[in-house]
Design a protein around this motif. Structure first.
Motif, short mmCIF file in Angstrom:
data_model
loop_
_atom_site.label_atom_id
_atom_site.label_comp_id
_atom_site.label_asym_id
_atom_site.label_seq_id
_atom_site.Cartn_x
_atom_site.Cartn_y
_atom_site.Cartn_z
N TYR A 804 -8.29 22.96 -19.38
CA TYR A 804 -8.50 22.56 -18.02
C TYR A 804 -7.64 21.62 -17.38
O TYR A 804 -6.82 20.59 -18.21
N LEU A 862 -20.54 19.33 -12.65
CA LEU A 862 -19.57 18.63 -13.13
C LEU A 862 -19.03 17.53 -12.24
O LEU A 862 -18.83 17.84 -11.09
N LYS A 863 -18.79 16.20 -12.84
CA LYS A 863 -18.45 15.15 -12.00
C LYS A 863 -17.45 14.62 -12.57
O LYS A 863 -16.98 14.54 -13.86
N LYS B 23 -18.30 11.27 -8.54
CA LYS B 23 -18.72 12.16 -7.84
C LYS B 23 -18.45 13.54 -8.13
O LYS B 23 -17.86 13.84 -9.29
N GLU B 24 -19.32 14.68 -7.59
CA GLU B 24 -19.19 15.96 -7.85
C GLU B 24 -18.05 16.46 -7.64
O GLU B 24 -17.39 16.64 -6.35
N ILE B 25 -17.32 17.40 -8.37
CA ILE B 25 -16.28 18.11 -8.07
C ILE B 25 -16.62 19.63 -8.39
O ILE B 25 -17.33 20.22 -8.82
N PHE B 27 -15.07 23.02 -9.68
CA PHE B 27 -14.25 23.29 -10.67
C PHE B 27 -14.38 24.80 -11.37
O PHE B 27 -15.68 25.31 -11.33
N ASP B 28 -13.29 25.53 -11.43
CA ASP B 28 -13.55 26.76 -11.90
C ASP B 28 -13.42 26.83 -13.46
O ASP B 28 -12.43 26.68 -14.05
N LEU B 29 -14.77 26.92 -14.05
CA LEU B 29 -15.11 27.04 -15.51
C LEU B 29 -15.00 28.68 -15.89
O LEU B 29 -15.29 29.29 -15.15
N LYS B 30 -14.35 28.89 -17.24
CA LYS B 30 -14.43 29.86 -17.70
C LYS B 30 -15.66 30.46 -17.87
O LYS B 30 -16.54 29.50 -18.56
N THR B 58 -22.22 26.08 -19.31
CA THR B 58 -22.54 24.46 -19.32
C THR B 58 -23.30 24.18 -18.02
O THR B 58 -24.04 23.12 -18.11
N LEU B 59 -22.81 24.87 -17.09
CA LEU B 59 -23.51 24.22 -15.82
C LEU B 59 -25.02 24.69 -15.54
O LEU B 59 -25.64 24.57 -14.72
#
Lengths: 881, 309
Positions: A804, A862-863, B23-25, B27-30, B58-59
């Motif tokens: 990533y 995710l932060k 802060k929250e972001i 993200f493109d997780l596989k 994971t999310l």
């Protein structure tokens, strides 16, 4: 081993001794004369009798009528030079005879050698250029400000230049080898660099590529965190160099890791350059004379690391008068003082820097029984002594440390004095824990000008990096107070001796050779327990890791050859040997740099370097921690080896203004990393078995537009690069991005002189985010049947290492300096703002559970954590006197 | 986690967190969730317990997803032994009649909707007996620098030569106390002193830096095929009998583990220690389940229990 030593000796004696020393035996013979005045013929006859050497000369040789020797003992050459001081003659040795023949001064070659120094302070100017316009020949000063240039005799005009100094022209009527000192005047602010009729020697004419010289004045102008100018952070703004994490001082050069940089402070390697875990570095710019970074095209004199050489040289001290500075900033205060101790012979330079929050904290009364404090300090000292015109001694010392301490267990205790029943004494306990790390670097160097062609430097040095943790704990036990001191330390300690020889040949070559030996001592972690009872009983116990030794030997030979007026080559070989345990590794590393001048202002350069590294840093985290351990190669872990090739085109737009485009390709073998599922913190198994070796590849394009002087100065750089590693035992054997592989990286630094007394500057950096390993899957992980309870939960799985990319990074900093002459000297007020527009760059990413207070619903996201999310102002006051 | 690193990290955090923020972001997780997760722990002649679940993103707030319509094929020494259906509604399924003996090689194949989704295998080790126990006490300066009474235990084992072996040593203290409401029993797993250099690698690099408790895990790397006396020296205060206690027992257990069990266990301990410290890369837990996660393993226990005063 024996064969390698033979090769080393062969190099030295064939290349140097054989070339020069053997032919100088008769002329160097020492004689004592009783007759010190007379005609040339009389004195030649007397010299012949005293030396028992036949002196043969023709009637075409000019023979002065009246000569006075100024001493009675010296070499034959010394007396002949005195006799023929006003004539142009040449000495030729044949058997036991010296033939003296006349030469026309315009045809005979002499060496003009000496130093280029600052006119006002006498500081040597390292890398200053010297050029003879008629002969179209030039050279530059070495790391001690020394040069030697072979030129035909007669009237010559030498141009000398150095960034930040007025170019000077020196007229000489050269009749013999001449030792001179050229003094360059610092250029007043706002003055443009003068352009001579012909271009003087500059970066584009240097044969090496991938070399960045950063004017220290520019470094001091770069807006900096808490107002602390930082050499290393300035380097991070150049193409090919990554910082690792925002605000930290890691150097990641062309895909390499932080331990692949050779950081030299006055010729001595420094193993940890970080204060406050990397937010600052240990180098105080106030004492730095010259900074160079080499990221490719390594000259043969350097070795031992794969990715870069950072060569930092400190000031010798003002030869004319005492001067110095004091500076007060938000974080620290500093001072520097330098000047002559013995005018014309000895100078000193000393500087110190220290943070002072702990002192402020101590000064504020409080009744807390526990307290914590932190400080760091640096101390630089240097003594330079000129023994003779040909001999100089240098002693340099650096000592610096970070220190974190906390006190606790504060109490009054009452106890009887030993062997009495009634005398009571009250004392205070305040146990403490002190953790710290620091370097001590000491070097002694001796420069000797053997003759106009040979310059030697002997260096002995000591470098020590140590991390330590000390805990004092008092305990009342068995009616007795005892004090326990628990100490832990780790680190590395080097003892080095080396000789470097510069040989300036008649043909214009600069031949460099050297040999050195380093004894490494690695301290992988040692505990010392000291127990002291009030009854004076003491006991020391030491346990933990053992000291590991390593012996490193290196030798090199390099030649800077001007093949044609447009083609220059720097070629050489660096050889090294490392002995560890029962195994000895050795390597032979060829180096080649070539420069082709297409026009007087445009050059093409190409280079090839092979490098070997025998020591490596076992790291634990994405930021460098002082607990990281330097360890040597072992019988199982082989040295890391790399080769790199690069090509560049340089255009000198103006003398101080360059545009460079460079492409490079680098491969590394035996890269070392922890295997998958292995970790720094796993002490249950042997550290060697946790490591694996692999392969790395890095390539890229770097563009740099750099203006070093002028009302507008600064640079803009851009890097397009890719770095990939592959290990059999990592990432299922698949290639993965190196830890600091960032595809695009650009940085801009601009400084503008508003007036001689004020300047403003800004930096803006933007680049791709760095790679990161993120778990993308999780699963049930129960407590194992033999485990301690309550460990049931989940485990995380990452599909690929560094797969990533963090969000794009960008940040702008601005600063300004306002100078004013005051009674005491010149004061400067520096102000600035870091992260002007409050960009929140990601420092690390993490997962977090979020609970909706109203519904109780749990979500997970995710932060990113940002280190400096808001604009940070700074102010610093500096007084120079 | 670690004494020293715990002192370093607050400096780092203290230095950076004063102005830091999160802060929250996006993200493109596989998305690779939904893999089978199998745990099976098998001791000689003991009932087999199995957990089969599925991984999640994971999310996802939950830690796993249940599996439906699963069957497990058990192979013993290369031959199909039993086929059992798995109840996905329960996180653990116990099979009292399914037992294996020491020396057996066991393989399992997991099917979901009659489609093979995971395979794993293990070996059921024989226990290694503690041949002899000896004790003596002394007063000496301990590792903490203090004078103290120490109880020294010597445990003698005959380490098998033919295999690379993995062990865990565990000492459990059981204290029984009579109270007005009856007898209360308290068990404590003692932290093992790292006094045996040969099995705990206490002389190796950086050993003093960290104080992660590896819970008595060790290998036979230095003692393979030898008779070895494991030397443990406890501060006697660990054995101090509460005044109200009327009996105490020490249960000394030596587990013989599979390599997969040992590696999984060690990684899990490190992952737990580094949990929440995002400046470290995530720790990957090894698995011996092909195409999935988890641990299918055999292990064997030998134990000696004795009363102490």
């Amino acid at each position: 081993m024996t064969n390698l030593l033979k090769i080393i000796f062969l190099f030295f004696f064939l290349a140097l001794a054989g070339h020069q020393a053997a032919s100088q035996q008769l002329l160097d013979r020492i004689v004592e004369v009783s007759k010190t005045s007379g005609s040339a013929e009389q004195l030649l006859l007397h010299l012949e009798e005293q030396s028992e050497v036949v002196l043969s000369y023709s009637n075409q040789v000019c023979l002065p009528n009246r000569i006075i020797f100024n001493k009675q003992k010296g070499s034959i050459k010394f007396f002949l030079d005195q006799i023929f001081e006003t004539c142009q003659v040449e000495y030729i040795e044949r058997n036991n005879k010296i033939v003296i023949i006349p030469v026309k001064s315009g045809n005979r070659e002499f060496h003009i050698n000496g130093y280029i120094i600052d006119h006002d302070t006498g500081e040597p100017l390292i890398g200053a250029n010297l050029f003879d316009f008629h002969a179209n020949k030039g050279t530059s000063t070495n790391n001690f400000g020394y040069f030697s240039l072979p030129l035909n005799g007669g009237q010559i005009t030498l141009g000398s230049s150095y960034i930040g100094y007025n170019t000077s022209l020196t007229q000489l009527n050269v009749k013999r080898d001449t030792l001179i000192t050229i003094r360059l005047k610092p250029m007043p602010a706002l003055q443009e660099i003068s352009v001579l009729g012909k271009p003087i020697m500059s970066d584009i004419q240097r044969s090496g590529s991938g070399i960045i010289d950063i004017p220290v004045a520019q470094i001091k102008n770069i807006p900096s965190f808490m107002g602390e100018p930082d050499i290393i952070k300035a380097m991070q703004l150049f193409p090919g160099i990554q910082s690792g994490n925002e605000g930290f001082s890691g150097l990641y050069v062309r895909g390499g890791s932080s331990d692949q940089n050779l950081i030299l402070l006055d010729d001595v390697p420094v193993y940890n350059m970080e204060h406050l875990l990397g937010l600052f570095t240990i180098f105080n710019p106030d004492v730095v004379n010259k900074v160079s970074l080499i990221k490719g095209g390594f000259p043969a004199q350097y070795g031992g690391r794969l990715s870069s050489v950072v060569d930092i040289r400190t000031y010798d001290g003002n030869q004319q008068q005492l001067n110095g500075s004091v500076g007060i900033g938000i974080l620290s205060s500093k001072f520097s003082l330098n000047g002559p101790l013995w005018k014309g012979r000895t100078t000193f330079s000393i500087s110190g820097r220290r943070t002072y929050y702990d002192l402020i904290q101590k000064a504020i009364p409080n009744d807390r029984l526990t307290s914590g404090s932190y400080f760091f300090y640096d101390l630089n000292a240097k003594l330079t002594h000129t023994l003779t015109r040909k001999d100089r001694l240098y002693v340099s010392i650096y000592n610096g440390s970070d220190d974190v301490s906390s006190k606790y267990n504060f109490k009054d205790i009452t106890q009887s004095i030993i062997n009495t029943d009634y005398d009571l004494t009250t004392s205070q306990l305040n146990d403490e824990v002190v953790t710290g790390w620091g370097n001590t670097v000491v070097s002694g160097r001796w420069n000797h000008i053997v003759n106009e062609k040979i310059f030697t430097n002997l260096t002995t040095s000591f470098s020590d990096y140590r991390f330590y943790n000390q805990q004092q704990q008092s305990n009342y036990q068995n009616n007795d107070w005892s004090t326990i001191n628990l100490e832990y330390f780790s680190g590395i300690r080097d003892f080095t001796a080396k000789v470097d020889i510069d040989y300036y040949s008649s043909q214009g070559n600069t031949l460099k050779a050297g040999v050195g030996f380093t004894r490494h001592q690695f301290y992988p972690g040692i505990n010392v327990v000291k127990t002291e009872l009030s009854s004076n009983e003491k006991r020391d116990t030491t346990y933990g890791g053992q000291i590991i030794m390593g012996n490193e030997l290196h030798a090199y030979l390099q030649d800077d050859i001007t093949l044609t007026p447009t083609l220059k080559v720097n070629t050489g070989i660096h050889m090294s040997m490392f002995q560890t345990g029962k195994r000895t590794y050795h390597s032979i590393e060829p180096r080649l740099n070539a420069r082709l001048l297409l026009t007087p202002t445009v050059s093409l350069k190409a280079s090839y370097s092979a490098m070997t590294q025998y020591i490596h840093l076992l790291s634990s985290a994405m930021v460098s921690l002082p607990t990281d351990l330097w360890m040597p190669v072992t019988e199982q872990i082989e040295p890391m080896k790399a080769w790199q090739t690069s090509m560049s085109a340089e255009w000198q737009i103006r003398p101080e203004f360059n545009l460079t485009a460079e492409v490079y390709y680098k491969e590394t073998n035996n890269l070392i990393d922890y295997k998958d599922n292995q970790n720094y913190f796993d002490t249950s198994s042997d550290w060697i078995s946790k490591l694996t070796s692999g392969f790395g590849r890095s390539y890229g394009l770097e563009l740099l537009l750099h203006r070093k002087m002028g009302d507008w100065s600064g640079w803009v750089g851009y890097t397009l690069s890719k770095s990939v590693n592959r290990f059999d035992d990592i990432n299922q054997g698949n290639p993965f991005r190196a830890n600091n592989d960032r595809r695009h990286d650009a940085a801009l630094f601009l400084s503008y002189l508003l007036s001689p007394n004020a300047d403003i500057s800004m930096t803006w950096a933007i680049g791709s985010g760095k790679p990161v390993t993120l778990a993308d899957e999780k699963y049930f992980a129960p407590s194992l049947p033999t485990a301690s309870p309550n460990t049931s939960g989940y485990a995380e799985h990452y599909s690929e290492r560094n797969s990533y990319t963090m969000p794009i990074y960008h940040r702008m900093d601005i600063g300004a300096n306002f100078r004013k002459k005051i009674k005491l000297g010149e004061r400067t007020i520096s102000v600035g703002i870091m992260n002007v527009y409050g960009r929140q760059n990601a420092f690390f990413l993490f997962y977090a559970d979020n609970i909706n207070k109203n519904t109780g619903e749990v979500t997970r996201s995710l932060k990113q954590f940002s280190l400096f999310p808001i604009p940070l102002p700074y102010v610093r006051y500096t007084l120079k006197f | 986690m670690t004494n020293i690193t715990h002192r370093i990290l607050p400096i780092l955090m203290g230095a950076i967190l004063w102005g830091g923020c999160e802060k929250e972001i996006d993200f493109d997780l596989k998305s690779s969730a939904g893999k089978p997760v199998v745990y099976a722990f098998m001791q000689p002649d003991s009932a087999v317990t199995i957990s089969v679940t599925k991984s999640v993103s994971t999310l996802t707030p939950s830690n796993f997803a249940p599996i439906d319509n699963a069957t497990i094929h058990f192979y013993k020494n290369g031959t199909l032994h039993r086929v059992l259906s798995y109840n996905g509604a329960q996180q653990w399924n116990n099979y009292p009649t399914l037992r294996f003996a020491g020396g057996d090689t066991v393989a399992i194949t997991l099917f979901e909707n009659e489609k093979e989704i995971a395979v794993a295998g293990t070996y059921i080790p024989h226990p290694v007996q503690i041949e002899k126990i000896d004790t003596f006490s002394e007063t000496r300066i301990g590792d903490d620098g203090f004078w103290a009474a120490h109880i020294n235990l010597g445990l003698t084992i005959d380490e098998p030569a033919e295999t690379n072996d993995y062990y865990q040593l565990q000492i459990i203290q059981t204290t029984k106390t009579q109270t007005s409401s009856g007898t209360t029993v308290q068990t404590d797993t003692l932290t093992l002193p790292q006094t045996d250099n040969q099995i705990f690698n206490t002389n190796q690099t950086s050993v003093s830096l960290t104080d992660i408790d590896f819970e008595g895990l060790f290998t036979d790397a230095n003692i393979n095929g030898k008779q070895h006396r494991i030397r443990l020296s406890f501060n006697a205060t660990q054995f101090r009998k509460p005044t109200t206690a009327h009996s105490r027992q020490l249960d000394i257990r030596l587990y013989r583990l599979s390599e997969a069990y040992y590696n999984y266990y060690k990684a899990q301990i490190i992952a737990t220690a580094l949990n929440g410290l995002s400046i470290f890369d995530p720790v990957e837990i090894p698995t011996n389940v092909s195409n999935g996660y988890g641990l299918v393993t055999g292990y064997a226990t030998s134990s000696i229990i004795f009363d102490i005063q």
